[in-house]
Write an enzyme that holds these catalytic residues in place. Structure first.
Site, PDB file in Angstrom:
ATOM      1  N   GLY A   9       0.779  -1.215   0.030  1.00  0.00           N
ATOM      2  CA  GLY A   9      -0.062   0.006  -0.042  1.00  0.00           C
ATOM      3  C   GLY A   9       0.950   1.404  -0.039  1.00  0.00           C
ATOM      4  N   GLY A  12      -0.151   5.184  -0.031  1.00  0.00           N
ATOM      5  CA  GLY A  12      -1.077   5.588   1.227  1.00  0.00           C
ATOM      6  C   GLY A  12      -0.431   6.642   1.863  1.00  0.00           C
ATOM      7  N   LEU A  63      -5.150  -6.637  -2.426  1.00  0.00           N
ATOM      8  CA  LEU A  63      -5.279  -7.444  -1.136  1.00  0.00           C
ATOM      9  C   LEU A  63      -6.051  -8.864  -1.441  1.00  0.00           C
ATOM     10  CD1 LEU A  63      -6.153  -4.620   1.209  1.00  0.00           C
ATOM     11  CD2 LEU A  63      -4.034  -6.029   1.540  1.00  0.00           C
ATOM     12  N   ALA A  83      -1.254  -1.869   3.684  1.00  0.00           N
ATOM     13  CA  ALA A  83      -2.302  -1.827   3.000  1.00  0.00           C
ATOM     14  C   ALA A  83      -3.249  -2.377   3.650  1.00  0.00           C
ATOM     15  CB  ALA A  83      -2.131  -2.454   1.566  1.00  0.00           C
ATOM     16  N   LYS A 166      -9.713  -4.359  11.508  1.00  0.00           N
ATOM     17  CA  LYS A 166      -8.206  -4.339  12.105  1.00  0.00           C
ATOM     18  C   LYS A 166      -8.082  -5.390  13.176  1.00  0.00           C
ATOM     19  CE  LYS A 166      -5.613  -1.617  10.457  1.00  0.00           C
ATOM     20  NZ  LYS A 166      -4.991  -2.019   9.311  1.00  0.00           N
ATOM     21  N   VAL A 193      -4.076   9.438  12.901  1.00  0.00           N
ATOM     22  CA  VAL A 193      -2.904   9.790  12.291  1.00  0.00           C
ATOM     23  C   VAL A 193      -3.029  11.215  11.629  1.00  0.00           C
ATOM     24  CG1 VAL A 193      -0.905   9.405  10.893  1.00  0.00           C
ATOM     25  CG2 VAL A 193      -2.015   7.511  12.094  1.00  0.00           C
ATOM     26  N   SER A 206      -7.870  10.071   7.121  1.00  0.00           N
ATOM     27  CA  SER A 206      -6.910  11.375   7.914  1.00  0.00           C
ATOM     28  C   SER A 206      -6.974  12.667   7.069  1.00  0.00           C
ATOM     29  CB  SER A 206      -5.492  10.903   8.137  1.00  0.00           C
ATOM     30  OG  SER A 206      -5.386   9.645   9.173  1.00  0.00           O
TER      31      SER A 206
END
Ligand code: NDP
Length: 348
Positions: A9, A12, A63, A83, A166, A193, A206
């Site tokens: 990823g 990102g 993914l 990712a 997650k 973040v 974010s």
């Protein structure tokens, strides 16, 4: 420092800072992006490599596609798996949009690791949401603080599906790591973040959250949602230290300070005054119950999160990864300046 290092990823918000930090340390980086034919994704990464002692090679990987990480992981000493889909509002099908890519992606990546004898360490970007689901979970913590010992037990595919994605992805990684002893696993658990975007992309959660505080979408008031917050440069540093320091192990919460959206609005107003339509008030909780369904949140989310403080123990990351945290204020203002520079915010 291990080299080459695969970073998934790579295009990102967080991963691009990890790539930059590695390149500056002279590492050969195998970055994966969903589509290397998309120059808007690859050009900013190639620009990061210019003038650094490191080398960047880009690979296609999705993914959801079995086998797609093999070429990028080949020959690597370490892998950083960043990712994963990250969005919280307007989720239609949590299982399909969030859980499946996060979980299957982690398994596909670790399939590639198992087939690659050079890999010694894997670092997975998890999140503090793998520790807790709702702010109200803090009431069940022994010292009113979230630590790496805790796991999120309150999220599901229908309630806080991103947090659930997650949690199951990190758990799957630990299960695979415990099945063998050739490579070891470290997980990094950032809180929310903030910080400047390296790529100029505006689509990440974010970036969009801070944009909402500046572009008028929260003009009528900010919800009193409280989070741990951390600078993207410290998050990148934590990932790099997790591969550089052989003795690093287990889970690391990476979070500087806890703040609310109204707190962020105060910092922005101090700096910009009335130049932008920054919220001046807090939306009352009863009003949020009315608004929630229209913006893709449930009443349960409002009840279990609005107005409730969260605290995180970041001691392990300071002691074992050597992170000394930048203030959230600096992360926020650097992010806002970058958004202004990119022309993403209109003047009142
Ligand atoms: P971004 O949305 O900027 O990055 C997400 C990355 O995941 C992108 O590179 C995206 O690829 C990639 N991705 C998503 N779906 C797929 C897919 N099907 N196949 C391949 N790649 C895919 O988010 P962040 O940088 O903020 O997040 C990075 C990681 O950090 C995530 O794991 C997230 O959960 C975690 N995290 C983020 C926090 C934050 O506040 N930002 C806090 C804690 C953890 P593409 O470039 O093609 O869109």
């Amino acid at each position: 420092m291990p080299s080459p290092v695969c970073v998934t990823g790579a295009s990102g918000f967080i991963a691009s800072w990890i790539v930059k930090t590695l390149l500056e340390a002279g590492v050969t980086v195998h970055g994966t992006v969903r589509d290397t034919a998309r120059e808007d994704r690859t050009r900013p990464l190639e620009a990061l490599a210019e003038g650094t002692p490191g080398t960047l090679e880009l690979f296609d990987a999705d993914l959801l596609e079995p086998g797609s990480f093999g070429p990028a992981v080949a020959g690597c000493e370490a892998v950083i798996h960043c990712a994963s889909p990250f969005f919280v509002a307007g989720v239609r099908d949590g299982q399909k949009q969030l859980v499946e890519p996060a979980l299957r992606g982690t398994r596909h990546l670790l399939d590639a690791v198992e087939e690659t004898s050079t890999v010694k360490r894997v670092v997975v970007t998890s999140s503090v949401v793998a520790v807790y689901g709702d702010a109200k979970d803090i009431e069940d913590m022994p010292a009113d603080v979230f630590t790496e010992e805790h796991w999120n037990r309150t999220s599901s595919p229908s309630h806080q599906p991103y947090s659930y994605s997650k949690t199951v992805a990190e758990r799957a990684a630990w299960e695979r790591a415990e099945d063998q002893d050739r490579w070891d696993l470290v997980t990094i658990l950032p809180s929310f973040v903030l910080g400047p975007s390296l790529t100029g992309r505006l689509d990440g959660t974010s970036t969009d959250t801070v944009l909402q505080l500046l572009d008028g979408r929260m003009k009528s008031g900010a919800p009193d949602l409280r989070f741990g917050m951390v600078d993207v440069r410290d998050v990148a540093r934590a990932h790099v230290e997790a591969i550089r320091r052989g003795q690093a192990s287990g889970r690391y919460i990476v979070s500087a300070e806890s703040r609310s959206f109204p707190d962020l609005a105060v910092v922005l107003r101090e700096k910009y005054g009335d130049r932008f339509p920054i919220p001046k008030s807090v939306v009352p909780k009863p009003m949020l119950y009315v608004l929630a369904p229209f913006v893709g949140f449930s009443w349960k989310f409002v009840r279990r999160n609005v107005g409730i403080d969260v605290r995180f123990d970041n001691g392990r990351s300071q002691r074992e990864l050597g992170i000394s945290y930048r203030p959230v204020r600096e992360a926020l203002l650097d992010q806002a300046e970058r958004l202004i520079e990119l022309g993403a915010v209109r003047t009142e």
